[in-house]
Motif scaffolding. Structure first.
Motif, PDB file in Angstrom:
ATOM      1  N   LEU A  72       0.829  -1.206   0.000  1.00 48.46           N
ATOM      2  CA  LEU A  72       0.000   0.000   0.000  1.00 48.46           C
ATOM      3  C   LEU A  72       0.868   1.262   0.000  1.00 48.46           C
ATOM      4  N   GLU A  73       2.051   1.155   0.618  1.00 50.28           N
ATOM      5  CA  GLU A  73       2.901   2.329   0.758  1.00 50.28           C
ATOM      6  C   GLU A  73       3.397   2.870  -0.577  1.00 50.28           C
ATOM      7  N   ILE A  74       3.555   1.987  -1.559  1.00 46.21           N
ATOM      8  CA  ILE A  74       4.127   2.453  -2.834  1.00 46.21           C
ATOM      9  C   ILE A  74       3.053   2.976  -3.789  1.00 46.21           C
ATOM     10  N   LEU A  75       1.798   2.813  -3.454  1.00 47.23           N
ATOM     11  CA  LEU A  75       0.728   3.198  -4.373  1.00 47.23           C
ATOM     12  C   LEU A  75       0.759   4.669  -4.791  1.00 47.23           C
ATOM     13  N   PRO A  76       1.087   5.602  -3.889  1.00 43.33           N
ATOM     14  CA  PRO A  76       1.148   7.003  -4.327  1.00 43.33           C
ATOM     15  C   PRO A  76       2.195   7.253  -5.405  1.00 43.33           C
ATOM     16  N   GLU A  77       3.197   6.367  -5.491  1.00 46.51           N
ATOM     17  CA  GLU A  77       4.257   6.521  -6.490  1.00 46.51           C
ATOM     18  C   GLU A  77       3.905   5.846  -7.816  1.00 46.51           C
ATOM     19  N   LEU A  78       2.824   5.085  -7.835  1.00 47.96           N
ATOM     20  CA  LEU A  78       2.482   4.288  -9.018  1.00 47.96           C
ATOM     21  C   LEU A  78       1.953   5.177 -10.144  1.00 47.96           C
ATOM     22  N   ASP A  79       2.713   5.276 -11.218  1.00 46.59           N
ATOM     23  CA  ASP A  79       2.337   6.135 -12.346  1.00 46.59           C
ATOM     24  C   ASP A  79       1.551   5.350 -13.401  1.00 46.59           C
ATOM     25  N   ALA A  80       0.354   4.934 -13.034  1.00 41.00           N
ATOM     26  CA  ALA A  80      -0.478   4.162 -13.965  1.00 41.00           C
ATOM     27  C   ALA A  80      -1.798   4.899 -14.180  1.00 41.00           C
ATOM     28  N   ASP A  81      -2.096   5.187 -15.443  1.00 44.48           N
ATOM     29  CA  ASP A  81      -3.376   5.820 -15.770  1.00 44.48           C
ATOM     30  C   ASP A  81      -4.517   4.821 -15.651  1.00 44.48           C
ATOM     31  N   TYR A  82      -4.224   3.577 -16.009  1.00 49.42           N
ATOM     32  CA  TYR A  82      -5.221   2.504 -15.935  1.00 49.42           C
ATOM     33  C   TYR A  82      -4.637   1.360 -15.117  1.00 49.42           C
ATOM     34  N   ILE A  83      -5.448   0.799 -14.222  1.00 49.80           N
ATOM     35  CA  ILE A  83      -5.002  -0.341 -13.414  1.00 49.80           C
ATOM     36  C   ILE A  83      -6.015  -1.484 -13.584  1.00 49.80           C
ATOM     37  N   PHE A  84      -5.481  -2.673 -13.832  1.00 50.69           N
ATOM     38  CA  PHE A  84      -6.319  -3.860 -13.985  1.00 50.69           C
ATOM     39  C   PHE A  84      -6.016  -4.819 -12.837  1.00 50.69           C
ATOM     40  N   LEU A  85      -7.060  -5.260 -12.147  1.00 52.47           N
ATOM     41  CA  LEU A  85      -6.926  -6.144 -10.980  1.00 52.47           C
ATOM     42  C   LEU A  85      -7.325  -7.563 -11.368  1.00 52.47           C
ATOM     43  N   ILE A  86      -6.471  -8.528 -10.988  1.00 47.81           N
ATOM     44  CA  ILE A  86      -6.715  -9.928 -11.345  1.00 47.81           C
ATOM     45  C   ILE A  86      -6.630 -10.770 -10.081  1.00 47.81           C
ATOM     46  N   ASN A  87      -7.745 -11.308  -9.644  1.00 48.95           N
ATOM     47  CA  ASN A  87      -7.798 -12.138  -8.439  1.00 48.95           C
ATOM     48  C   ASN A  87      -7.664 -13.598  -8.847  1.00 48.95           C
ATOM     49  N   ASP A  88      -6.547 -14.190  -8.496  1.00 44.41           N
ATOM     50  CA  ASP A  88      -6.227 -15.550  -8.938  1.00 44.41           C
ATOM     51  C   ASP A  88      -7.105 -16.583  -8.229  1.00 44.41           C
ATOM     52  N   ASP A  89      -8.176 -17.001  -8.923  1.00 41.39           N
ATOM     53  CA  ASP A  89      -9.078 -18.042  -8.403  1.00 41.39           C
ATOM     54  C   ASP A  89      -9.663 -17.681  -7.038  1.00 41.39           C
ATOM     55  N   ASN A  90      -9.848 -16.371  -6.797  1.00 41.61           N
ATOM     56  CA  ASN A  90     -10.380 -15.852  -5.528  1.00 41.61           C
ATOM     57  C   ASN A  90      -9.473 -16.140  -4.333  1.00 41.61           C
ATOM     58  N   LEU A  91      -8.251 -16.594  -4.597  1.00 42.43           N
ATOM     59  CA  LEU A  91      -7.321 -16.880  -3.503  1.00 42.43           C
ATOM     60  C   LEU A  91      -6.800 -15.595  -2.877  1.00 42.43           C
ATOM     61  N   GLY A  92      -6.929 -14.494  -3.619  1.00 46.39           N
ATOM     62  CA  GLY A  92      -6.417 -13.227  -3.110  1.00 46.39           C
ATOM     63  C   GLY A  92      -7.488 -12.321  -2.533  1.00 46.39           C
ATOM     64  N   ASP A  93      -8.637 -12.889  -2.170  1.00 43.65           N
ATOM     65  CA  ASP A  93      -9.752 -12.084  -1.647  1.00 43.65           C
ATOM     66  C   ASP A  93      -9.315 -11.170  -0.503  1.00 43.65           C
ATOM     67  N   GLU A  94      -8.549 -11.724   0.419  1.00 39.48           N
ATOM     68  CA  GLU A  94      -8.136 -10.968   1.613  1.00 39.48           C
ATOM     69  C   GLU A  94      -7.350  -9.717   1.216  1.00 39.48           C
ATOM     70  N   PHE A  95      -6.388  -9.886   0.310  1.00 40.71           N
ATOM     71  CA  PHE A  95      -5.540  -8.764  -0.091  1.00 40.71           C
ATOM     72  C   PHE A  95      -6.295  -7.779  -0.989  1.00 40.71           C
ATOM     73  N   LEU A  96      -7.190  -8.295  -1.835  1.00 41.47           N
ATOM     74  CA  LEU A  96      -7.977  -7.422  -2.691  1.00 41.47           C
ATOM     75  C   LEU A  96      -8.902  -6.540  -1.851  1.00 41.47           C
ATOM     76  N   ASN A  97      -9.521  -7.121  -0.840  1.00 45.17           N
ATOM     77  CA  ASN A  97     -10.394  -6.339   0.046  1.00 45.17           C
ATOM     78  C   ASN A  97      -9.609  -5.302   0.838  1.00 45.17           C
ATOM     79  N   GLU A  98      -8.414  -5.700   1.264  1.00 47.89           N
ATOM     80  CA  GLU A  98      -7.549  -4.761   1.992  1.00 47.89           C
ATOM     81  C   GLU A  98      -7.224  -3.561   1.103  1.00 47.89           C
TER      82      GLU A  98
END
Length: 332
Positions: free
Chosen positions: A259-285
């Motif tokens: 989360l700390e590096i997000l302000p530095e992320l220079d992306a106009d578009y971001i695509f989120l990919i949840n691998d078989d819903n195994l990343g639910d915890e981190f995606l919700n965070e």
């Protein structure tokens, strides 16, 4: 007297004329029959020649991408190519078994793979006994990891086995090699051409949107959040084919996301990919984070959740579906 002789001669000559005409007719008929017979022989010879030409591709020997000679005595009918089902289907060929993660196969291909038995890779590559039971004529392995972990050596005793270094990083090349192995070069060429036309049309439609814009793909799984590079799968499609630039943060080697590096992320578009819903915890965070909600991409409604099923796969069908998604997201 002269009249009598003339009549007598005429009577003698008439049968001679008839005989000559009959002989001429028989000659013409015989010539026609001979020509017809010759044509039939030519057609038969040509058919046999074409048949021989079709069969002459085999036995076929090719050197695979890790240096092994692969010899096919005849055209393979039963093919085991885990994770390469997508590319096989692009040639109109079904495998004998299909890859599964132990829970499900590649769902986006099930309209073409219904009824094909699944084989689980949940605990790593299946045992040689499990493969042998299916009696494949050809085994195709999509990357060189199979050599490094000793699987290739075991599988190669079952059937001729071709190994790619990494088929996912060279889709066009790997499909053309499949075309060679399976004597389907024309279908391989057509599949590549059709896909390229799809890419070109999408790139043209998105040109005003992608110009000078950067993207980041974030993959979520049980271990955390990670950037995907532009070297393979959907990351390759977005940058190398559709014209986006990769975020400089990712380009410079960032892999794990915090989360700390997000302000530095220079992306106009971001695509989120949840691998078989195994990343639910981190995606919700991520979604609940005020830092995330302060990013430009989030504030501009330029964050998109995608289907891991094909965004994390390589192949003409998978990458074609990624293109369809991007068009629907950005240019509906």
């Amino acid at each position: 007297m002269k009249q009598s002789c003339r009549n007598h001669c005429h009577m003698i000559l008439k049968p001679v004329y008839i005989l000559a005409i009959l002989l001429l007719a028989f000659g013409i008929l015989s010539a026609c029959n001979a020509q017809s017979s010759n044509k039939e022989e030519q057609v038969e010879t040509q058919a046999n020649s074409e048949s021989t030409k079709e069969q002459s591709v085999y036995p076929l020997t090719l050197k695979d991408e890790v240096g092994n000679d692969v010899t096919l005595p005849a055209k393979p009918a039963k093919i085991f190519a885990p994770v390469m089902e997508d590319s096989l289907l692009a040639l109109g060929i079904q495998p004998t078994m299909q890859w599964s993660n132990g829970v499900k196969p590649q769902l986006y291909l099930q309209d073409q793979l219904q009824g094909i038995p699944e084989i689980s890779f949940a605990s790593g590559p299946p045992s040689p006994e499990a493969i042998m039971a299916d009696k494949p004529d050809l085994i195709i392995l999509h990357n060189s990891f199979y050599v490094e972990n000793g699987t290739y050596e075991k599988y190669a005793k079952i059937a001729p086995t071709y190994v790619f270094k990494n088929a996912a990083t060279d889709l066009e090349g790997s499909i053309k090699i499949l075309g060679q192995l399976l004597d389907e070069q024309d279908k391989a060429q057509q599949a590549v051409q059709d896909y390229q036309e799809k890419v070109d049309a999408a790139k043209t439609k998105l040109a005003s949107i992608t110009e000078g814009k950067k993207v980041a793909l974030i993959r979520f799984n049980a271990k955390g959040m990670f950037f995907m590079t532009d070297e393979y799968f959907s990351g390759y499609v977005l940058t190398h084919e559709l014209g986006f630039e990769q975020s400089s943060y990712v380009k410079n080697g960032a892999f794990e996301v915090s989360l700390e590096i997000l302000p530095e992320l220079d992306a106009d578009y971001i695509f989120l990919i949840n691998d078989d819903n195994l990343g639910d915890e981190f995606l919700n965070e991520l979604k609940e984070s005020t830092i995330w909600q302060s990013t430009d991409a989030f504030k501009n409604n330029q964050v998109f959740e995608t289907s891991e099923d094909y965004w994390l796969n390589g192949g003409i069908h998978a990458q074609g579906k990624v293109i369809d998604d991007v068009l629907e997201f950005l240019a509906p």
